[in-house]
Every structure is written in structure tokens, then in C-alpha cells.
Design a protein around this motif. Structure first.
Motif, mmCIF file in Angstrom:
data_model
loop_
_atom_site.group_PDB
_atom_site.id
_atom_site.type_symbol
_atom_site.label_atom_id
_atom_site.label_comp_id
_atom_site.label_asym_id
_atom_site.label_seq_id
_atom_site.Cartn_x
_atom_site.Cartn_y
_atom_site.Cartn_z
ATOM 1 N N LEU A 26 9.209 -3.151 11.603
ATOM 2 C CA LEU A 26 8.817 -4.562 10.936
ATOM 3 C C LEU A 26 7.167 -4.422 11.268
ATOM 4 C CD1 LEU A 26 11.355 -7.112 12.532
ATOM 5 C CD2 LEU A 26 11.003 -6.336 10.069
ATOM 6 N N ARG A 27 6.868 -3.959 12.283
ATOM 7 C CA ARG A 27 5.539 -3.819 12.531
ATOM 8 C C ARG A 27 4.716 -2.967 11.282
ATOM 9 N NH1 ARG A 27 3.244 -0.571 17.525
ATOM 10 N NH2 ARG A 27 5.236 0.332 16.784
ATOM 11 N N VAL A 28 5.209 -2.004 10.697
ATOM 12 C CA VAL A 28 4.759 -1.199 9.981
ATOM 13 C C VAL A 28 4.904 -1.943 8.623
ATOM 14 C CG1 VAL A 28 5.169 0.949 8.308
ATOM 15 C CG2 VAL A 28 5.499 1.129 10.841
ATOM 16 N N LEU A 29 6.025 -2.679 8.034
ATOM 17 C CA LEU A 29 6.164 -3.476 7.008
ATOM 18 C C LEU A 29 5.005 -4.599 7.041
ATOM 19 C CD1 LEU A 29 7.591 -4.926 4.698
ATOM 20 C CD2 LEU A 29 8.812 -6.050 6.424
ATOM 21 N N ARG A 30 4.661 -5.204 7.920
ATOM 22 C CA ARG A 30 3.320 -6.286 8.133
ATOM 23 C C ARG A 30 2.286 -5.495 7.858
ATOM 24 N NH1 ARG A 30 6.884 -8.119 12.722
ATOM 25 N NH2 ARG A 30 5.724 -6.906 14.057
ATOM 26 N N SER A 31 1.746 -4.660 8.495
ATOM 27 C CA SER A 31 0.461 -3.971 8.088
ATOM 28 C C SER A 31 0.555 -3.354 6.732
ATOM 29 C CB SER A 31 0.204 -2.832 9.311
ATOM 30 O OG SER A 31 0.822 -1.739 9.127
ATOM 31 N N SER A 32 1.681 -2.757 6.209
ATOM 32 C CA SER A 32 1.565 -2.101 4.810
ATOM 33 C C SER A 32 1.415 -3.257 3.952
ATOM 34 C CB SER A 32 2.552 -1.337 4.785
ATOM 35 O OG SER A 32 2.974 -0.696 3.606
ATOM 36 N N LEU A 33 2.288 -4.404 4.029
ATOM 37 C CA LEU A 33 2.271 -5.675 3.239
ATOM 38 C C LEU A 33 0.797 -6.222 3.059
ATOM 39 C CD1 LEU A 33 3.678 -7.476 1.418
ATOM 40 C CD2 LEU A 33 4.566 -8.707 3.346
ATOM 41 N N GLN A 34 0.260 -6.251 4.296
ATOM 42 C CA GLN A 34 -1.300 -6.551 4.151
ATOM 43 C C GLN A 34 -2.190 -5.863 3.388
ATOM 44 O OE1 GLN A 34 -2.591 -9.630 5.804
ATOM 45 N NE2 GLN A 34 -4.502 -8.906 4.824
ATOM 46 N N GLN A 35 -2.028 -4.438 3.690
ATOM 47 C CA GLN A 35 -2.854 -3.764 3.097
ATOM 48 C C GLN A 35 -2.582 -3.361 1.467
ATOM 49 O OE1 GLN A 35 -2.255 0.440 4.276
ATOM 50 N NE2 GLN A 35 -4.251 1.183 3.254
ATOM 51 N N THR A 36 -1.232 -3.604 1.206
ATOM 52 C CA THR A 36 -0.783 -3.698 -0.459
ATOM 53 C C THR A 36 -1.412 -4.981 -1.006
ATOM 54 O OG1 THR A 36 1.070 -2.456 0.234
ATOM 55 C CG2 THR A 36 1.035 -3.793 -1.985
ATOM 56 N N LEU A 37 -1.270 -6.122 -0.609
ATOM 57 C CA LEU A 37 -2.074 -7.377 -1.061
ATOM 58 C C LEU A 37 -3.577 -7.236 -1.170
ATOM 59 C CD1 LEU A 37 0.193 -9.698 0.556
ATOM 60 C CD2 LEU A 37 0.338 -9.208 -1.523
ATOM 61 N N VAL A 38 -4.223 -6.609 -0.323
ATOM 62 C CA VAL A 38 -5.813 -6.512 -0.187
ATOM 63 C C VAL A 38 -6.170 -5.633 -1.389
ATOM 64 C CG1 VAL A 38 -7.796 -5.765 1.034
ATOM 65 C CG2 VAL A 38 -5.875 -7.341 1.987
ATOM 66 N N ASN A 39 -5.362 -4.615 -1.594
ATOM 67 C CA ASN A 39 -5.510 -3.333 -2.449
ATOM 68 C C ASN A 39 -5.071 -3.751 -3.820
ATOM 69 O OD1 ASN A 39 -7.009 -2.131 -0.372
ATOM 70 N ND2 ASN A 39 -5.255 -1.010 0.111
ATOM 71 N N GLU A 40 -4.535 -4.756 -3.945
ATOM 72 C CA GLU A 40 -3.918 -5.061 -5.190
ATOM 73 C C GLU A 40 -4.932 -5.596 -6.234
ATOM 74 O OE1 GLU A 40 -0.816 -6.269 -8.331
ATOM 75 O OE2 GLU A 40 -0.893 -4.766 -6.632
ATOM 76 N N THR A 41 -5.081 -4.973 -7.508
ATOM 77 C CA THR A 41 -5.991 -5.414 -8.320
ATOM 78 C C THR A 41 -5.951 -6.894 -8.982
ATOM 79 O OG1 THR A 41 -5.956 -3.176 -9.110
ATOM 80 C CG2 THR A 41 -7.057 -4.609 -10.740
ATOM 81 N N PHE A 42 -6.923 -7.732 -8.807
ATOM 82 C CA PHE A 42 -6.781 -8.954 -9.113
ATOM 83 C C PHE A 42 -7.958 -9.214 -10.177
ATOM 84 C CE2 PHE A 42 -4.982 -9.098 -4.788
ATOM 85 C CZ PHE A 42 -3.857 -9.691 -5.299
ATOM 86 N N SER A 43 -8.090 -10.296 -10.857
ATOM 87 C CA SER A 43 -9.163 -10.782 -11.720
ATOM 88 C C SER A 43 -10.595 -10.989 -10.691
ATOM 89 C CB SER A 43 -8.749 -11.851 -12.505
ATOM 90 O OG SER A 43 -8.500 -13.023 -11.605
ATOM 91 N N PRO A 44 -11.570 -10.608 -11.646
ATOM 92 C CA PRO A 44 -12.817 -10.874 -10.620
ATOM 93 C C PRO A 44 -12.746 -12.512 -10.159
ATOM 94 C CG PRO A 44 -13.191 -9.967 -12.996
ATOM 95 C CD PRO A 44 -11.978 -10.385 -12.948
ATOM 96 N N ASN A 45 -13.202 -12.376 -8.740
ATOM 97 C CA ASN A 45 -13.440 -13.625 -8.051
ATOM 98 C C ASN A 45 -12.054 -14.340 -7.568
ATOM 99 O OD1 ASN A 45 -16.227 -13.449 -8.419
ATOM 100 N ND2 ASN A 45 -16.060 -14.467 -10.393
#
Length: 143
Positions: A26-45
């Protein structure tokens, strides 16, 4: 006990998947999910605000339920539609219906679905073959 509503989640494009066999993962899931969301491409701003924190809590709760009460492996998928993320947690015991724990004393556990209901836009569950899925939907910035 009240059962969770049986329904399909919105259709999404899968971003990431995790396969868990034990609670120590679960610890790996939490950190990996956080990293995935931060690195996901979003519209500017675009900003995620507290969505990653909410998703991590709900993913942990749903995956913990699956690991404790169902058959392995537990598969957690993160998907995205245009304006929503969907966490889908699958296990291999379709006979165990997700139910809200009610009237339990503090510290007795069993409040994961209630927490998911409070933090997510929507939650539900469905069975596909021999696999049960419990899902939670969260706001995502426009693609």
C-alpha cells in the motif's frame, strides 16, 4: 448494514495500474499514485488542489478492504475521462457485497466506504465475470 449502489463508473482511459498482493504494498501504491497524478499532463494553469490527497486516502481504504476481505490479487486502476478521474479497485471475490459499516465504535474499523463516499464525487461497484470492482470518481482538470 446498507449496501453500496451497484453501478458502472464513467468510461475512462486507463492511466496506470497497480497489482497488490499484500498490505505492505500500500505504501508503494500511495507514493506511485501521488507521482502519477503530479506528472499527468493537464491544461495550462490547471491545479489539482486536494484531489491527490483525497484519492490517496480512498485508494488506500478501498485496496485495504479488498486485501482484507477478498481474494488476491487486488488490482487498482487509475482512469481518466475528460473532467473526472476514476479509481477502480478490483478483487476476485464477487460474492462479497460492499457494505457500509454503521454504528461501529471509533477504532473498530470498517469505515473505508463511508470515507470514500465523503471524499469522492461518486462511488459504486459492479461485478464483471469473477471480478468485483469498487470505484470512486474524483474531479479532474479539463484535458
Amino acid at each position: 448494514m446498507a449496501s453500496l449502489t451497484s453501478s458502472l463508473p464513467p468510461a475512462t482511459t486507463e492511466i496506470r495500474q497497480w497489482v497488490l498482493g499484500t498490505a505492505t504494498e500500500l505504501r508503494v501504491l500511495r507514493s506511485s499514485l501521488q507521482q502519477t497524478l503530479v506528472n499527468e499532463t493537464f491544461s495550462p494553469n490547471a491545479e489539482l488542489g486536494d484531489v491527490p490527497d483525497k484519492m490517496i486516502i480512498v485508494a488506500t481504504e478501498l485496496a485495504t478492504n479488498a486485501l482484507r476481505h477478498s481474494l488476491p490479487p487486488t488490482i487498482v486502476r487509475l482512469g481518466r475521462a475528460e473532467v473526472v478521474f476514476v479509481l477502480d479497485v478490483a478483487d476476485h471475490d464477487p460474492l462479497v457485497i460492499p457494505e457500509f459499516a454503521e454504528a461501529r465504535p471509533p477504532g473498530a474499523g470498517g469505515l473505508g466506504l463511508q470515507l470514500a463516499r465523503k471524499l469522492a464525487l461518486d462511488i459504486g461497484w459492479y461485478v464483471e465475470g469473477k471480478t468485483k470492482h469498487v470505484w470512486a470518481q474524483f474531479e479532474a482538470p479539463a484535458a
